[in-house]
Design a protein around this motif. Structure first.
Motif, PDB file in Angstrom:
ATOM      1  N   ARG A 108       0.854  -1.194   0.000  1.00 58.46           N
ATOM      2  CA  ARG A 108       0.000   0.000   0.000  1.00 58.46           C
ATOM      3  C   ARG A 108       0.887   1.240   0.000  1.00 58.46           C
ATOM      4  N   VAL A 109       0.576   2.174  -0.871  1.00 60.20           N
ATOM      5  CA  VAL A 109       1.336   3.421  -0.943  1.00 60.20           C
ATOM      6  C   VAL A 109       0.404   4.559  -0.533  1.00 60.20           C
ATOM      7  N   PHE A 110       0.612   5.071   0.671  1.00 66.00           N
ATOM      8  CA  PHE A 110      -0.242   6.125   1.222  1.00 66.00           C
ATOM      9  C   PHE A 110       0.264   7.500   0.796  1.00 66.00           C
ATOM     10  N   LYS A 111      -0.666   8.375   0.462  1.00 68.14           N
ATOM     11  CA  LYS A 111      -0.351   9.762   0.137  1.00 68.14           C
ATOM     12  C   LYS A 111      -0.516  10.596   1.396  1.00 68.14           C
ATOM     13  N   LEU A 112       0.583  11.157   1.885  1.00 65.66           N
ATOM     14  CA  LEU A 112       0.572  11.877   3.156  1.00 65.66           C
ATOM     15  C   LEU A 112       0.686  13.380   2.929  1.00 65.66           C
ATOM     16  N   ASP A 113      -0.388  13.973   2.451  1.00 70.42           N
ATOM     17  CA  ASP A 113      -0.389  15.419   2.248  1.00 70.42           C
ATOM     18  C   ASP A 113      -0.413  16.162   3.580  1.00 70.42           C
ATOM     19  N   ALA A 115      -0.169  14.953   7.774  1.00 67.91           N
ATOM     20  CA  ALA A 115      -0.048  13.838   8.721  1.00 67.91           C
ATOM     21  C   ALA A 115      -1.188  13.789   9.722  1.00 67.91           C
ATOM     22  N   SER A 116      -1.917  14.890   9.873  1.00 66.42           N
ATOM     23  CA  SER A 116      -3.024  14.923  10.829  1.00 66.42           C
ATOM     24  C   SER A 116      -4.378  14.663  10.170  1.00 66.42           C
ATOM     25  N   SER A 117      -4.378  14.322   8.892  1.00 69.61           N
ATOM     26  CA  SER A 117      -5.625  14.091   8.166  1.00 69.61           C
ATOM     27  C   SER A 117      -6.417  12.938   8.773  1.00 69.61           C
ATOM     28  N   LYS A 118      -7.755  12.998   8.647  1.00 71.27           N
ATOM     29  CA  LYS A 118      -8.603  11.937   9.186  1.00 71.27           C
ATOM     30  C   LYS A 118      -8.594  10.696   8.307  1.00 71.27           C
ATOM     31  N   SER A 119      -8.246  10.845   7.062  1.00 75.24           N
ATOM     32  CA  SER A 119      -8.180   9.701   6.156  1.00 75.24           C
ATOM     33  C   SER A 119      -7.099   9.951   5.110  1.00 75.24           C
ATOM     34  N   PHE A 120      -6.580   8.855   4.563  1.00 70.51           N
ATOM     35  CA  PHE A 120      -5.507   8.954   3.582  1.00 70.51           C
ATOM     36  C   PHE A 120      -5.840   8.105   2.353  1.00 70.51           C
ATOM     37  N   LYS A 121      -5.566   8.664   1.199  1.00 72.33           N
ATOM     38  CA  LYS A 121      -5.705   7.894  -0.026  1.00 72.33           C
ATOM     39  C   LYS A 121      -4.489   6.992  -0.171  1.00 72.33           C
ATOM     40  N   PHE A 122      -4.714   5.801  -0.694  1.00 71.66           N
ATOM     41  CA  PHE A 122      -3.566   4.929  -0.915  1.00 71.66           C
ATOM     42  C   PHE A 122      -3.754   4.096  -2.171  1.00 71.66           C
ATOM     43  N   LEU A 123      -2.623   3.736  -2.758  1.00 70.06           N
ATOM     44  CA  LEU A 123      -2.586   2.887  -3.941  1.00 70.06           C
ATOM     45  C   LEU A 123      -2.330   1.460  -3.486  1.00 70.06           C
ATOM     46  N   ARG A 124      -3.092   0.534  -3.991  1.00 73.25           N
ATOM     47  CA  ARG A 124      -2.989  -0.864  -3.588  1.00 73.25           C
ATOM     48  C   ARG A 124      -2.335  -1.678  -4.699  1.00 73.25           C
ATOM     49  N   ILE A 125      -1.252  -2.394  -4.351  1.00 79.49           N
ATOM     50  CA  ILE A 125      -0.557  -3.245  -5.306  1.00 79.49           C
ATOM     51  C   ILE A 125      -0.588  -4.681  -4.791  1.00 79.49           C
ATOM     52  N   ASN A 126      -1.250  -5.560  -5.514  1.00 75.85           N
ATOM     53  CA  ASN A 126      -1.325  -6.963  -5.132  1.00 75.85           C
ATOM     54  C   ASN A 126      -0.122  -7.719  -5.684  1.00 75.85           C
ATOM     55  N   LEU A 127       0.586  -8.404  -4.819  1.00 75.23           N
ATOM     56  CA  LEU A 127       1.751  -9.173  -5.233  1.00 75.23           C
ATOM     57  C   LEU A 127       1.317 -10.488  -5.882  1.00 75.23           C
ATOM     58  N   PRO A 128       2.211 -11.135  -6.632  1.00 75.63           N
ATOM     59  CA  PRO A 128       1.887 -12.439  -7.215  1.00 75.63           C
ATOM     60  C   PRO A 128       1.403 -13.412  -6.148  1.00 75.63           C
ATOM     61  N   ALA A 129       0.505 -14.290  -6.519  1.00 74.00           N
ATOM     62  CA  ALA A 129      -0.104 -15.226  -5.574  1.00 74.00           C
ATOM     63  C   ALA A 129       0.952 -16.023  -4.823  1.00 74.00           C
ATOM     64  N   GLY A 130       0.745 -16.154  -3.529  1.00 77.17           N
ATOM     65  CA  GLY A 130       1.662 -16.936  -2.706  1.00 77.17           C
ATOM     66  C   GLY A 130       2.854 -16.171  -2.194  1.00 77.17           C
ATOM     67  N   GLY A 131       2.985 -14.913  -2.601  1.00 75.38           N
ATOM     68  CA  GLY A 131       4.130 -14.106  -2.187  1.00 75.38           C
ATOM     69  C   GLY A 131       3.922 -13.471  -0.827  1.00 75.38           C
ATOM     70  N   HIS A 132       4.934 -13.515   0.002  1.00 72.02           N
ATOM     71  CA  HIS A 132       4.897 -12.910   1.333  1.00 72.02           C
ATOM     72  C   HIS A 132       5.901 -11.761   1.366  1.00 72.02           C
ATOM     73  N   PRO A 133       5.449 -10.507   1.326  1.00 79.00           N
ATOM     74  CA  PRO A 133       6.377  -9.368   1.284  1.00 79.00           C
ATOM     75  C   PRO A 133       7.128  -9.202   2.596  1.00 79.00           C
ATOM     76  N   THR A 134       8.436  -9.038   2.506  1.00 81.66           N
ATOM     77  CA  THR A 134       9.265  -8.898   3.699  1.00 81.66           C
ATOM     78  C   THR A 134       9.940  -7.535   3.798  1.00 81.66           C
ATOM     79  N   ALA A 135      10.100  -6.838   2.675  1.00 78.12           N
ATOM     80  CA  ALA A 135      10.780  -5.541   2.701  1.00 78.12           C
ATOM     81  C   ALA A 135      10.344  -4.718   1.493  1.00 78.12           C
ATOM     82  N   VAL A 136      10.512  -3.391   1.600  1.00 78.09           N
ATOM     83  CA  VAL A 136      10.102  -2.494   0.517  1.00 78.09           C
ATOM     84  C   VAL A 136      11.001  -1.268   0.503  1.00 78.09           C
ATOM     85  N   SER A 137      11.239  -0.728  -0.698  1.00 76.10           N
ATOM     86  CA  SER A 137      12.047   0.484  -0.837  1.00 76.10           C
ATOM     87  C   SER A 137      11.652   1.198  -2.116  1.00 76.10           C
ATOM     88  N   PHE A 138      11.692   2.524  -2.088  1.00 77.00           N
ATOM     89  CA  PHE A 138      11.427   3.294  -3.302  1.00 77.00           C
ATOM     90  C   PHE A 138      12.674   3.291  -4.183  1.00 77.00           C
TER      91      PHE A 138
END
Length: 430
Positions: A108-113, A115-138
């Protein structure tokens, strides 16, 4: 005649008295029954309250629980919506996006315009089936993300990138990021513990993002963020790794492992900006037990390490190592956390704020802020998460918080939450 009248009157009086007596007894009996009923009627309401506390107990417990969960003064916000433990987080270089890697197989990639906002828009990226994400970096910018994923067959890296704007201009809705490159079985069947990315700006580097993937074994691989090219491979030879990090300027690679020493490599660049090699240049010696975590200073000249020996060390690595000059220990601080028996604990995670003044640390579910200059405790949040903290990271730039700007720390935990915290006021400057 008179006697007969007298007897008659007496009989009437006696009869009346007998009637009054029996009627009085009847009335007393009925009154007693009425009183008994009146006394018995309140028993039902009394029994309900007795049973009600049991029924209401969870409510009062919830109230107490909510009172215990009252926000810490530095607690700004919570990013919800994750379906499992959040294993890793990473800010984009501009600090306006936060990527999270969740055990539910979604990035999930949250847009933080704000930090005190009541809600945040985010982009959802589904990984290939069976994948367990352990780390992330831009990689490069907020539109490219590298994800480490583990399956039964081994670990893989995926780079997701958005299409160029020219290709999107005739579409009413932006498409989801697609896989730009992928690498499989990168560390045999071993899982990736961390991936660390930095923009290479040192010397003749061309400004590309370099990413280091650290396995749970002893190997670390350096990758080109945009192309996925393998730039180099190093081995700590220290039984097992804990983590690895690339310095902010892309010059150094350092690893914390099972032993007390920290090994540091230099990423050597050619004149055309490409990576020539990754060569070992120094070793940080001084701790008496395994180093659990490390982080670089913003200018890449220093390293902060935390060890199971109960200490934190600040090292100067801006030395003439090619002339056999050793890195120097500048300061040693005791870790200000103890168990019930008074024994010192160790920190699981470290993160130094962009200004270099505040060191964020964690142990279990406890979050602590230290003055990077003195090692003194600035603030502590016990049970910052409902379970262990899995990752902490400062936003690279001050963020908007309502009508002001503030340094913001993000934390993730096994409780399926990501929290945003405002930096406490520092006492000293580094």
């Amino acid at each position: 005649m008179d006697s007969i009248v007298t007897v008659g009157i007496a009989s009437v009086v006696i009869g009346a008295l007998i009637a009054v007596f029996f009627f009085g007894s009847y009335l007393r009996k009925r009154t007693s029954e009425v009183h008994s009923m009146a006394k018995a009627e309140p028993q039902d309401p009394i029994r309900i309250p007795k049973s009600n506390p049991k029924k209401n107990h969870p409510k009062s417990h919830t109230t107490d629980k909510n009172q215990n969960k009252r926000h810490h003064p530095l607690d700004l916000n919570t990013l919800k919506g994750h379906g499992d433990s959040v294993n890793a987080i990473c800010f984009s270089s501009d600090g306006k996006s936060l990527a999270t890697a969740c055990g539910d197989g979604v990035i999930r990639v949250f847009k933080l315009d704000d930090a005190s906002s009541k809600s945040f828009k985010f982009l959802r990226i589904n990984l290939p089936a069976g994948g367990h994400p352990t780390a992330v970096s831009f990689a490069d910018d907020a539109s490219s993300i590298v994800v480490a994923c583990h399956t039964m067959s081994g670990s893989s890296l995926y780079m997701y990138g958005e299409e160029k704007q020219k290709e999107q201009q005739h579409q009413s809705k932006l498409p989801l990021p697609s896989i730009k490159w992928e690498r499989h079985n990168i560390h045999d069947k071993r899982s990736v513990l961390t991936i660390s990315g930095a923009t290479s700006t040192y010397g003749t580097a061309d400004g590309s993002t370099v990413i280091a993937s650290c396995s749970e074994g002893t190997d670390i691989i350096l990758w080109h963020g945009k192309t996925g090219k393998n730039l180099g491979h190093v081995d700590t030879n220290q039984l097992k790794n804990h983590m690895a990090a690339v310095s902010p300027n892309g010059r150094f690679l350092a690893a914390a492992a099972f032993t007390a020493d920290v090994k540091v490599w230099e990423i050597v660049y050619l004149k055309d900006g490409s990576v020539k090699e990754v060569s070992r240049v120094m070793q940080l010696k001084g701790h008496k037990s395994a180093v659990t975590w490390l982080c670089f200073s913003p200018n890449s000249d220093k390293i902060i390490t935390a060890s199971k020996d109960g200490s934190i060390r600040l090292w100067n690595i801006n030395v003439r190592y090619h002339m056999d000059e050793d890195p120097k220990t500048l300061k040693v601080f005791p870790i200000p956390l103890c168990d019930a028996g008074g024994n010192p604990l160790h920190y699981d995670r470290l993160s130094l704020c962009p200004e270099g003044k505040i060191l964020a640390t964690s142990h279990g579910s406890t979050l602590q802020w230290l003055c990077a200059e003195t090692g003194s405790v600035l603030d502590t949040a016990e049970k910052a998460h409902e379970g262990d903290i899995t990752c902490i990271s400062w936003a690279p730039k001050a963020m908007t918080v309502g009508e002001r700007k503030a340094q913001v720390l993000a934390t993730a935990g096994v409780d399926k939450k990501v929290k945003l915290w405002e930096a406490p006021k520092s006492q000293q400057s580094v």
